[in-house]
Design an enzyme around this catalytic site. Structure first.
Site, PDB file in Angstrom:
ATOM      1  N   GLY A 274       1.033  14.623 -56.383  1.00  0.00           N
ATOM      2  CA  GLY A 274       2.192  14.385 -57.252  1.00  0.00           C
ATOM      3  C   GLY A 274       3.193  13.349 -56.792  1.00  0.00           C
TER       4      GLY A 274
ATOM      5  N   ASP B  98      10.564  23.361 -56.695  1.00  0.00           N
ATOM      6  CA  ASP B  98      10.809  24.369 -57.733  1.00  0.00           C
ATOM      7  C   ASP B  98      11.324  25.640 -57.032  1.00  0.00           C
ATOM      8  OD1 ASP B  98      10.680  25.751 -60.142  1.00  0.00           O
ATOM      9  OD2 ASP B  98       8.523  25.983 -60.123  1.00  0.00           O
TER      10      ASP B  98
ATOM     11  N   GLY C 269      10.627  26.359 -54.030  1.00  0.00           N
ATOM     12  CA  GLY C 269      10.854  25.950 -52.644  1.00  0.00           C
ATOM     13  C   GLY C 269       9.792  26.494 -51.692  1.00  0.00           C
TER      14      GLY C 269
ATOM     15  N   ASP D   5       1.527  15.771 -63.006  1.00  0.00           N
ATOM     16  CA  ASP D   5       0.487  16.037 -64.000  1.00  0.00           C
ATOM     17  C   ASP D   5       0.686  17.360 -64.742  1.00  0.00           C
ATOM     18  OD1 ASP D   5      -0.179  17.765 -61.716  1.00  0.00           O
ATOM     19  OD2 ASP D   5      -2.046  18.137 -62.810  1.00  0.00           O
TER      20      ASP D   5
HETATM   21  P1  5GP Z   1       7.360  25.388 -55.560  1.00  0.00           P
HETATM   22  O1  5GP Z   1       6.518  25.897 -54.425  1.00  0.00           O
HETATM   23  O2  5GP Z   1       8.621  24.697 -55.096  1.00  0.00           O
HETATM   24  O3  5GP Z   1       7.670  26.472 -56.560  1.00  0.00           O
HETATM   25  O4  5GP Z   1       6.465  24.390 -56.362  1.00  0.00           O
HETATM   26  C1  5GP Z   1       6.422  23.081 -56.068  1.00  0.00           C
HETATM   27  C2  5GP Z   1       5.211  22.431 -56.701  1.00  0.00           C
HETATM   28  O5  5GP Z   1       4.914  22.968 -58.008  1.00  0.00           O
HETATM   29  C3  5GP Z   1       5.523  20.982 -56.928  1.00  0.00           C
HETATM   30  O6  5GP Z   1       5.212  20.199 -55.784  1.00  0.00           O
HETATM   31  C4  5GP Z   1       4.644  20.667 -58.114  1.00  0.00           C
HETATM   32  O7  5GP Z   1       3.353  20.355 -57.652  1.00  0.00           O
HETATM   33  C5  5GP Z   1       4.594  21.932 -58.899  1.00  0.00           C
HETATM   34  N1  5GP Z   1       5.582  21.921 -60.011  1.00  0.00           N
HETATM   35  C6  5GP Z   1       6.714  22.646 -60.122  1.00  0.00           C
HETATM   36  N2  5GP Z   1       7.361  22.365 -61.248  1.00  0.00           N
HETATM   37  C7  5GP Z   1       6.623  21.423 -61.889  1.00  0.00           C
HETATM   38  C8  5GP Z   1       6.794  20.700 -63.114  1.00  0.00           C
HETATM   39  O8  5GP Z   1       7.740  20.864 -63.897  1.00  0.00           O
HETATM   40  N3  5GP Z   1       5.819  19.801 -63.423  1.00  0.00           N
HETATM   41  C9  5GP Z   1       4.743  19.567 -62.610  1.00  0.00           C
HETATM   42  N4  5GP Z   1       3.867  18.640 -63.005  1.00  0.00           N
HETATM   43  N5  5GP Z   1       4.560  20.213 -61.445  1.00  0.00           N
HETATM   44  C10 5GP Z   1       5.496  21.127 -61.088  1.00  0.00           C
END
Ligand code: 5GP
Ligand code: MG
Length: 177
Positions: A49, A105, A107, A161
């Site tokens: 990403g 998101d 974290g 994506d």
């Molecule tokens: P976390 O572990 O912080 O909840 O998730 C982080 C990962 O979730 C990000 O690096 C990404 O790959 C994916 N992610 C979270 N929100 C989104 C979003 O709105 N769009 C996309 N494409 N990926 C997201």
């Protein structure tokens, strides 16, 4: 009218235009160039990403910069446990590391990765994230360089994506699911 022209699922609206992206990415790079002017900086970009963001970011950085990539796949949502599918090619020991992420998101992913990278004994480690869904955070995580705070919507484009699509969009869009 389809603005992404990419199949049946489409982008509902443009959240961040290419101009605003470039403006903000150059500001982050300026700050990074100032903060690491004495030491240089080692970018660790998390694939897939963050590849577009990282590619733009390094071109605005004006100090010695080293780049390496780590590829991960999540084991399932809300666990924060990730599998490293491609590790760094070189040691980060003693380097000033900046982990480059597309979006933070909950974290959990970033927190797991930071713990993993810390064990390799960098001189310092900080996070640079293009997007921050701060309202969704469930783990306290200092993000030193943050591009945009965004609401809890699913975004695509500029490297990000939905089912491997939309990474090529030059803007950040909100998906109409
Ligand atoms: P976390 O572990 O912080 O909840 O998730 C982080 C990962 O979730 C990000 O690096 C990404 O790959 C994916 N992610 C979270 N929100 C989104 C979003 O709105 N769009 C996309 N494409 N990926 C997201
Ligand atoms: Mg990611």
């Amino acid at each position: 009218m389809k603005i992404s022209n990419d199949g049946d699922i489409d982008v509902a609206k443009v959240l961040i235009t290419p101009d605003r992206l470039q403006q903000r990415v150059s500001e982050l790079a300026l700050q990074i160039s100032q903060d690491f002017s004495e030491t240089g900086v080692a970018l660790v970009a998390i694939l897939r990403g963050s590849f577009v963001f990282a590619a733009d970011l390094i071109r605005y950085i004006t100090i010695p910069v080293y780049v390496d990539f780590m590829s991960i796949s999540s084991y399932g949502s809300q666990t924060g446990i990730v599998r490293i599918t491609k590790d760094l090619d070189e040691s980060i020991r003693g380097r000033h590391v900046l982990m480059v992420e597309d979006i933070i998101d909950t974290g959990l992913t970033a927190s797991y990765l930071i713990q993993n990278l810390r064990r390799r004994e960098p001189a310092s480690i900080e996070i640079c994230a293009l997007l921050d869904k701060s309202a969704r955070r469930i783990i306290d995580l200092p993000i030193k360089y943050s591009g945009f705070d965004i609401p809890d919507v699913f975004v695509v484009g500029y490297g990000m994506d939905y089912r491997q699509r939309f990474r090529n969009l030059p803007y950040i869009g909100v998906l109409a699911l």
